[in-house]
Design a protein around this motif. Structure first.
Motif, PDB file in Angstrom:
ATOM      1  N   THR A   3     -32.351  72.976  24.592  1.00 53.26           N
ATOM      2  CA  THR A   3     -31.441  72.043  24.630  1.00 53.26           C
ATOM      3  C   THR A   3     -32.082  70.620  25.109  1.00 53.26           C
ATOM      4  N   TYR A  62     -29.323  68.708  13.251  1.00 55.74           N
ATOM      5  CA  TYR A  62     -27.958  68.427  13.199  1.00 55.74           C
ATOM      6  C   TYR A  62     -27.217  68.197  12.378  1.00 55.74           C
ATOM      7  N   GLY A  66     -25.945  71.720  12.677  1.00 55.00           N
ATOM      8  CA  GLY A  66     -24.891  71.765  13.531  1.00 55.00           C
ATOM      9  C   GLY A  66     -25.068  71.547  14.872  1.00 55.00           C
ATOM     10  N   ALA A  67     -26.362  71.148  15.377  1.00 55.69           N
ATOM     11  CA  ALA A  67     -26.452  71.082  16.808  1.00 55.69           C
ATOM     12  C   ALA A  67     -25.684  69.765  17.252  1.00 55.69           C
ATOM     13  N   ARG A  68     -25.035  69.802  18.627  1.00 57.02           N
ATOM     14  CA  ARG A  68     -24.286  68.936  19.197  1.00 57.02           C
ATOM     15  C   ARG A  68     -25.080  67.802  19.502  1.00 57.02           C
ATOM     16  N   LYS A  69     -24.474  66.679  19.154  1.00 63.05           N
ATOM     17  CA  LYS A  69     -25.343  65.203  19.275  1.00 63.05           C
ATOM     18  C   LYS A  69     -24.721  64.522  20.476  1.00 63.05           C
ATOM     19  N   ASP A  70     -25.549  63.722  21.255  1.00 63.50           N
ATOM     20  CA  ASP A  70     -24.746  62.566  22.038  1.00 63.50           C
ATOM     21  C   ASP A  70     -24.763  61.458  21.548  1.00 63.50           C
ATOM     22  N   ASP A  79     -33.515  62.999  16.589  1.00 62.46           N
ATOM     23  CA  ASP A  79     -33.630  64.105  17.738  1.00 62.46           C
ATOM     24  C   ASP A  79     -34.763  63.573  18.591  1.00 62.46           C
ATOM     25  N   THR A 189     -24.809  81.544  17.828  1.00 64.33           N
ATOM     26  CA  THR A 189     -24.892  81.524  19.322  1.00 64.33           C
ATOM     27  C   THR A 189     -24.375  83.117  19.644  1.00 64.33           C
ATOM     28  N   ARG A 262     -26.733  76.740  23.324  1.00 68.35           N
ATOM     29  CA  ARG A 262     -25.310  76.330  22.743  1.00 68.35           C
ATOM     30  C   ARG A 262     -25.266  74.864  22.416  1.00 68.35           C
ATOM     31  N   GLU A 263     -26.354  73.727  22.848  1.00 68.99           N
ATOM     32  CA  GLU A 263     -26.506  72.729  22.500  1.00 68.99           C
ATOM     33  C   GLU A 263     -27.045  72.797  20.920  1.00 68.99           C
ATOM     34  N   SER A 265     -26.991  75.280  19.029  1.00 70.42           N
ATOM     35  CA  SER A 265     -26.266  76.596  18.057  1.00 70.42           C
ATOM     36  C   SER A 265     -27.292  77.415  17.667  1.00 70.42           C
TER      37      SER A 265
END
Length: 295
Positions: A3, A62, A66-70, A79, A189, A262-263, A265
């Motif tokens: 993460t 990403y 499909g990782a979650r991005k800030d 990244d 996940t 989960r960040e 996936s």
């Protein structure tokens, strides 16, 4: 996959000060550590190359996976986290591509040595696995964490993996690394989606007692998800990501339990590779190149 730390500054120049202050090894910094055909492997030489490696990671983690991005990541399309300035960044470059060298990067690995990790308060993977306990049991060994491995889709071949391993062998030879560790990831996940592969790993590829390491409490998920007699070996191995299969080929073993990230996936497993236990044929195969490039 790990993460990305939410508190990290991932703006373009966030790592400049730390990078400038590092005691960079002049022997291998930027020198070729491996070469296969048009692919060359070496460490990043400057901030632009680290940024380009982070862009490659973003495209894979990403855009593709499909990782979650800030907010910073979405703006910069990189990244990045607080560990990047402390790590060495192993690069695979396609020498036939045109343009500046940092635009020839097609794959990357992040390398974090134990003595450097100590300045950051520990290794990155300690958020998922009890690496501290493993290190404490082997005080005479020098550990190296491998992480953030990715290769662009069109370069995902055995040749690229071998080029990366040439670079890793040269690196561990130069720094006298005793143990390589790190996470490897299955996409998604839901561990049950990888039941056959994970069960095979749990029964046939586990670390022995001396090198055992467990997922941290509260994040532990069992890898033993189906009756072992129902596992088809060929199907299980075929279902593993290329990186996992590559680790197993050189004799790596897998820790106890997997972790859901989960960040990113992913379902993460922990890989342990004591250098002295790596198969002799791989030591001979990569070791010759390591001696040539890391002398």
């Amino acid at each position: 996959m790990h993460t990305v730390m939410p508190e990290c500054d991932t703006r373009p120049n966030a790592s400049s000060a730390l990078l400038a202050g590092r005691n960079v090894d002049s022997v291998i910094k930027g020198a070729a550590l491996g070469r296969i055909g048009n692919l060359e492997v070496r460490l990043a030489r400057n901030e632009a190359e680290i940024a380009a490696a982070q862009e490659v990671r973003y495209r894979v983690f990403y855009d593709e996976l499909g990782a979650r991005k800030d907010l910073f990541q979405a703006q910069d399309r990189r990244d990045a986290d607080r560990f990047d300035p402390l790590c060495d960044h192993l690069l695979v470059l396609d020498t036939t591509l045109s343009g500046p060298e940092h635009r020839r990067i097609v794959g990357t690995y992040r390398l974090l040595r134990q003595e450097i990790a100590a300045t950051a308060g520990g290794f990155y993977s300690e958020g998922e696995f009890e690496l501290t306990k493993l290190i404490a049991r082997h005080p005479s060994q020098r550990f190296l964490e491998l992480g953030r491995s990715c290769v662009l889709p069109e370069y995902r071949s055995k040749r690229t993996i071998e080029a990366l391993w040439q670079g890793i062998w040269a690196y561990i030879n130069h720094y006298e690394i005793g143990v390589m560790t790190g996470c490897a990831s299955f996409h998604g996940t839901v561990p049950a989606a990888h039941a056959e592969a994970l069960t095979y790993l749990a029964h046939h590829c586990r670390t022995n007692s001396a090198w055992d390491v467990r997922a941290v409490s509260g994040r532990y998920c069992s890898m033993d998800l189906m009756p072992i007699e129902a596992v088809n070996t060929k199907a299980a191995i075929a279902a593993m990501p290329p990186l996992v299969k590559g680790y197993l080929r050189v004799g790596a073993r897998i820790g106890d339990g997997c972790v859901i990230d989960r960040e990113f996936s992913t379902v993460d497993i922990f890989v342990v590779m004591p250098v002295k236990e790596i198969g002799a044929r791989y030591v001979n195969y990569y070791g010759g190149e390591a001696q040539r490039f890391a002398a």
